[in-house]
Design a protein around this motif. Structure first.
Motif, short mmCIF file in Angstrom:
data_model
loop_
_atom_site.label_atom_id
_atom_site.label_comp_id
_atom_site.label_asym_id
_atom_site.label_seq_id
_atom_site.Cartn_x
_atom_site.Cartn_y
_atom_site.Cartn_z
N THR A 239 -12.45 7.52 -45.43
CA THR A 239 -13.30 7.58 -46.62
C THR A 239 -13.77 9.01 -46.84
N ASP A 240 -14.31 9.27 -48.02
CA ASP A 240 -14.85 10.60 -48.30
C ASP A 240 -16.00 10.93 -47.36
N LEU A 241 -16.81 9.93 -47.03
CA LEU A 241 -17.91 10.16 -46.11
C LEU A 241 -17.38 10.60 -44.74
N GLU A 242 -16.33 9.97 -44.26
CA GLU A 242 -15.76 10.34 -42.97
C GLU A 242 -15.13 11.73 -43.02
N LYS A 243 -14.57 12.10 -44.14
CA LYS A 243 -14.03 13.46 -44.29
C LYS A 243 -15.15 14.49 -44.15
N VAL A 244 -16.25 14.25 -44.85
CA VAL A 244 -17.39 15.16 -44.78
C VAL A 244 -17.93 15.22 -43.36
N ARG A 245 -18.00 14.08 -42.71
CA ARG A 245 -18.52 14.03 -41.35
C ARG A 245 -17.63 14.85 -40.40
N ALA A 246 -16.33 14.69 -40.50
CA ALA A 246 -15.42 15.41 -39.62
C ALA A 246 -15.54 16.92 -39.81
N ILE A 247 -15.63 17.36 -41.05
CA ILE A 247 -15.77 18.79 -41.33
C ILE A 247 -17.10 19.31 -40.78
N TRP A 248 -18.15 18.55 -41.00
CA TRP A 248 -19.49 18.92 -40.51
C TRP A 248 -19.49 19.07 -38.98
N PRO A 320 -39.91 35.63 -50.53
CA PRO A 320 -39.50 36.92 -51.10
C PRO A 320 -38.68 36.74 -52.37
N GLY A 321 -38.43 37.84 -53.03
CA GLY A 321 -37.71 37.77 -54.30
C GLY A 321 -36.27 37.34 -54.15
N GLU A 322 -35.62 37.68 -53.01
CA GLU A 322 -34.22 37.35 -52.82
C GLU A 322 -34.07 36.18 -51.85
N SER A 323 -32.92 35.51 -51.93
CA SER A 323 -32.64 34.38 -51.05
C SER A 323 -32.40 34.88 -49.63
N ASN A 324 -32.70 34.04 -48.66
CA ASN A 324 -32.46 34.39 -47.26
C ASN A 324 -31.64 33.34 -46.53
N HIS A 325 -31.15 32.32 -47.26
CA HIS A 325 -30.44 31.24 -46.59
C HIS A 325 -29.47 30.58 -47.56
N ALA A 326 -28.51 29.85 -47.02
CA ALA A 326 -27.53 29.12 -47.83
C ALA A 326 -27.18 27.83 -47.13
N TRP A 327 -26.95 26.79 -47.91
CA TRP A 327 -26.57 25.48 -47.38
C TRP A 327 -25.66 24.79 -48.38
N ASN A 328 -25.42 23.50 -48.24
CA ASN A 328 -24.46 22.80 -49.11
C ASN A 328 -25.03 21.51 -49.66
N MET A 329 -24.40 21.07 -50.75
CA MET A 329 -24.63 19.74 -51.29
C MET A 329 -23.27 19.13 -51.61
N VAL A 330 -23.07 17.87 -51.23
CA VAL A 330 -21.80 17.19 -51.43
C VAL A 330 -22.01 15.96 -52.31
N TYR A 331 -20.94 15.59 -53.00
CA TYR A 331 -20.99 14.45 -53.91
C TYR A 331 -20.34 13.25 -53.25
N LEU A 332 -21.15 12.27 -52.86
CA LEU A 332 -20.67 11.05 -52.20
C LEU A 332 -21.36 9.85 -52.82
N ASP A 333 -20.61 8.78 -52.95
CA ASP A 333 -21.18 7.52 -53.42
C ASP A 333 -21.92 7.71 -54.74
N LYS A 334 -21.34 8.51 -55.64
CA LYS A 334 -21.81 8.71 -57.02
C LYS A 334 -23.14 9.44 -57.11
N ARG A 335 -23.49 10.23 -56.07
CA ARG A 335 -24.66 11.08 -56.19
C ARG A 335 -24.57 12.20 -55.16
N TRP A 336 -25.46 13.17 -55.30
CA TRP A 336 -25.44 14.37 -54.47
C TRP A 336 -26.25 14.17 -53.20
N HIS A 337 -25.83 14.89 -52.15
CA HIS A 337 -26.51 14.83 -50.86
C HIS A 337 -26.56 16.23 -50.26
N LEU A 338 -27.55 16.47 -49.41
CA LEU A 338 -27.81 17.80 -48.86
C LEU A 338 -27.47 17.87 -47.37
N LEU A 339 -27.00 19.03 -46.93
CA LEU A 339 -26.77 19.26 -45.51
C LEU A 339 -26.78 20.76 -45.23
#
Length: 719
Positions: A239-248, A320-339
């Protein structure tokens, strides 16, 4: 019957259907037979007309065509306008009932050489269109295997078959991701995720089901090809969820945080291929690699830039004015999720000098209501919250990272990271999913009273001087072999203090009874609160016992210098059946700590283990301070002293004794002379004795051996 049906207007057909509903099965059978016969007749007619080479666009009639005043040209235009709509609906209908205009058209094209180019265009157009299904947009090639596609397409001739198969797979997944992007883009990034405290995830998942997949992904060796790595990672994913899990899992166990790149921008790279090659990356490298692998696996994924409360963060710090971090959001089960795979992989420590791999499950598909605690995106819609949190609210929010929730904690009050004290005192309440052990310090000192609650903790901090303080709260699961983990950080601003409240250094937190004392066998406390205030220096604390225990108590204080006699002679324990009482008489007014120790009955060890303590306060002087009589070893369970409780008796005075002592044959008072006590029917030994002018007076007992006497209690005689 078919002819009659064709003459009716649509509304007449509906009306006829309503009145003839009971005859509907029979009607459908007859209608189908008639339609089939009519189709055969029209096919013969069509072939005949094709042999005559007449103009098909003006002479061919539509099946079941009814008479109308509309011209043939109008009808043809209407058919052309409606044709795309009919084609889009064809995948939802039964082929036996599809309109056969397309069949007739294909026959006409095959019989006329001047229409060959038009037929080729139609076929190309049909192949380029995708048929709409409930699962999204699916390319017609998806129904063919890669082997079939490669065999039929001459452009693959002479090339490596396995490579081309993989390329076909990647192209297909990219088309799928593009179609998902199109669908998701219409919805935007804003979702409402109410948190009911039942799960830390934004998607209901069972981590046990990932066990084998996690082991597989974590053990996969690093690969120099992103394509090959992506293909291996999704090999066992269904499933798409398992794909995301394996990559993570793979990234969290193989990519090391680039300490040198953090300090030197010139050495930093966020290119996915470079991160894969070196096995190192900063947060942008983690998120970029994750996004790239997801794209190759056909998963819609976005990189999110923003501010993270990571290493080096201080409570109340402005963004601060500039960003200091980066992360991801994935589209699973018809909505977005954060990691956040960077924080899922490990940590660098506050000094950022060394990276330590330490997998953190919390940052995988974290619930947005929890993720916002230490992640603030540049684009507000990437919070996935409604209403969205403002930058000011994020800056003021108390710092609670993944450890807070990993320890089973749920909420805390207050929620602001900076607290302004009232007369030097602040109160913190933590709610947890289960019973948790806590500890704390304020600038390295435990200036407070902490009480463990069922599924939580309450802490009152008392500061002794104005100033700025840092309050750190730690937690640990009961029975854990690990050390306490930091879960909360507050900044306390104190402008004034109340010096009447002082916390003794000898006080051991947590204070008072709790689920810890219940686990040791003490329930139903007479004083459930940890602080006892007395006006005469006296109090009696009692418990019901559920285990066979021996008890010991002592007093401690910072106000006066406590002697051994004061520590032990001001607490008297009576343990009758399943009820234990601890009578306390303070040496003088002040603040004291009552420490309670236990020992399992029948234990071979002579030592007692610490159980809990109380804070006892008496701020009024009292004139009748006394201590209890000294107890000897025979005094134990089921022994009870009613009178006299004062350990110092007046000289030349008649004193009445009443006490309960089990399993003895004789009891007497050894004073100016030996005075036996009488056993009453109520179970107590009673009698009166004159203290005389002796310095000491003893209570002695005799058991079955008439030649053996034992000391039980010792009283002092005042002079």
């Amino acid at each position: 019957m078919a002819a009659l049906h064709e003459r009716l207007e649509p509304w007449q057909r509906v009306l006829l259907g309503v009145f003839c509903f009971p005859l509907l099965p029979f009607y459908l059978c007859v209608y189908y037979i008639c339609l089939k016969d009519q189709k055969k007749t029209e096919d013969v007619e069509e072939n005949r007309r094709g042999n005559d080479h007449k103009d098909e666009e003006t002479k061919v009639r539509q099946p079941n065509r009814r008479k109308s005043s509309v011209t043939d040209r109008d009808r043809d235009n209407e058919a052309k306008n409606s044709r795309p709509q009919d084609q889009s609906k064809s995948s939802f209908t039964n082929k036996a009932f599809q309109h056969h205009d397309e069949d007739l058209k294909q026959k006409r094209i095959s019989n006329h050489s001047d229409h060959e180019n038009e037929a080729k265009k139609a076929r190309v157009q049909m192949q380029s269109k995708s048929s709409f299904t409930n699962e999204g947009f699916q390319h017609p090639d998806d129904e063919m295997t890669p082997e079939t596609i490669i065999t039929r397409n001459s452009q693959y001739q002479g090339k490596d078959i396995e490579t081309e198969k993989h390329n076909v797979h990647i192209e297909r997944e990219e088309r799928k991701a593009h179609d998902i992007q199109k669908t998701a883009g219409n919805k935007g990034f804003i979702f409402t995720y109410p948190w009911d405290k039942s799960s830390l995830k934004s998607l209901q998942i069972d981590l046990e089901m990932f066990k084998h997949l996690d082991e597989y992904a974590a053990k996969l060796p690093a690969n120099k090809s992103l394509d090959h790595l992506a293909n291996l990672l999704i090999h066992k994913a269904h499933t798409d969820l398992e794909k995301v899990r394996a990559i993570w899992i793979w990234i969290c166990h193989h990519i090391e945080y680039d300490i040198e790149g953090l300090k030197d921008v010139a050495k930093r790279s966020s290119n996915p291929e470079e991160v894969l090659r070196s096995g190192k990356g900063v947060c942008a490298g983690y998120s970029g690699l994750f996004q790239d692998l997801c794209r190759r696996a056909g998963i819609l994924c976005e990189s999110v830039n923003g501010y993270g409360k990571g290493a080096g963060y201080r409570v109340g710090q402005k963004i601060p004015g500039e960003s200091n971090h980066a992360w991801n959001m994935v589209y699973l089960d018809k909505r977005w999720h954060l990691l956040d795979s960077t924080w899922g992989a490990g940590h660098t420590g506050s000094d950022r000098s060394k990276f330590t791999f330490e997998y953190n499950e919390f940052y995988f598909l974290t619930h947005p209501a929890l993720f916002i605690g230490d992640h603030f995106p540049d684009k507000a819609e990437c919070q996935l919250l409604q209403p969205m949190m403002s930058q000011k609210q994020f800056e003021e929010l108390v710092f609670r990272g993944g450890n807070f929730y990993n320890c089973g904690l749920l909420s805390v009050q207050p929620e602001t990271g900076t607290i302004y004290s009232e007369n030097g005192s602040v109160s913190i309440v933590v709610e947890s999913r289960q019973n948790i052990e806590f500890t704390f310090d304020v600038n390295g000192v435990k200036n407070g009273i902490m009480k463990l609650l069922n599924c939580g903790m309450a802490l009152d901090v008392y500061l002794q001087e104005p100033g700025e303080y840092e309050l750190l709260i730690y937690a640990m699961e009961p029975g854990s072999t690990k050390d306490y983990t930091g879960v909360l950080t507050y900044k306390i601003m104190c402008t004034a203090v109340d010096n009447t409240v002082k916390i003794p250094k000898c006080l051991h937190n947590p204070v008072g009874p709790s689920w810890l004392t219940e686990e040791e066998g003490l329930v139903e406390p007479s004083h459930p609160e940890p602080v006892i205030v007395t006006t005469d220096g006296r109090c009696t604390i009692s418990f019901t016992t559920t285990r066979n225990l021996n008890f010991s108590c002592s007093l401690a204080s910072d106000d006066i210098e406590m002697t051994s006699d004061m520590e032990n002679r001001h607490v008297f324990i009576s343990h009758i059946e399943d009820k234990v009482e601890m009578k306390v008489q303070l040496p003088c007014n002040g603040t004291y700590v009552l420490k309670i120790y236990i020992q399992p009955e029948g234990s071979k060890s002579s030592s007692y283990s610490y159980l809990c303590n109380y804070l006892i306060i008496c701020d009024k002087p009292y004139t009748n301070w006394h201590k209890f009589p000294m107890k000897y070893n025979p005094w134990g369970k089921n022994c009870d002293l009613v009178q006299p409780l004062e350990g110092v008796l007046p000289r030349n005075t008649d004193v009445t004794f009443q006490l309960q002592i089990p399993d003895v044959t004789k009891v007497f008072i050894e004073g100016a002379k030996r005075v036996p006590l009488t056993y009453s029917g109520s179970g107590y030994w009673e009698g009166t004795c004159n203290t005389g002018d002796r310095k000491e007076l003893f209570v002695m007992i005799q058991s079955n051996d008439p030649n053996t006497w034992q000391y039980l209690l010792k009283y002092e005689i005042s002079h």
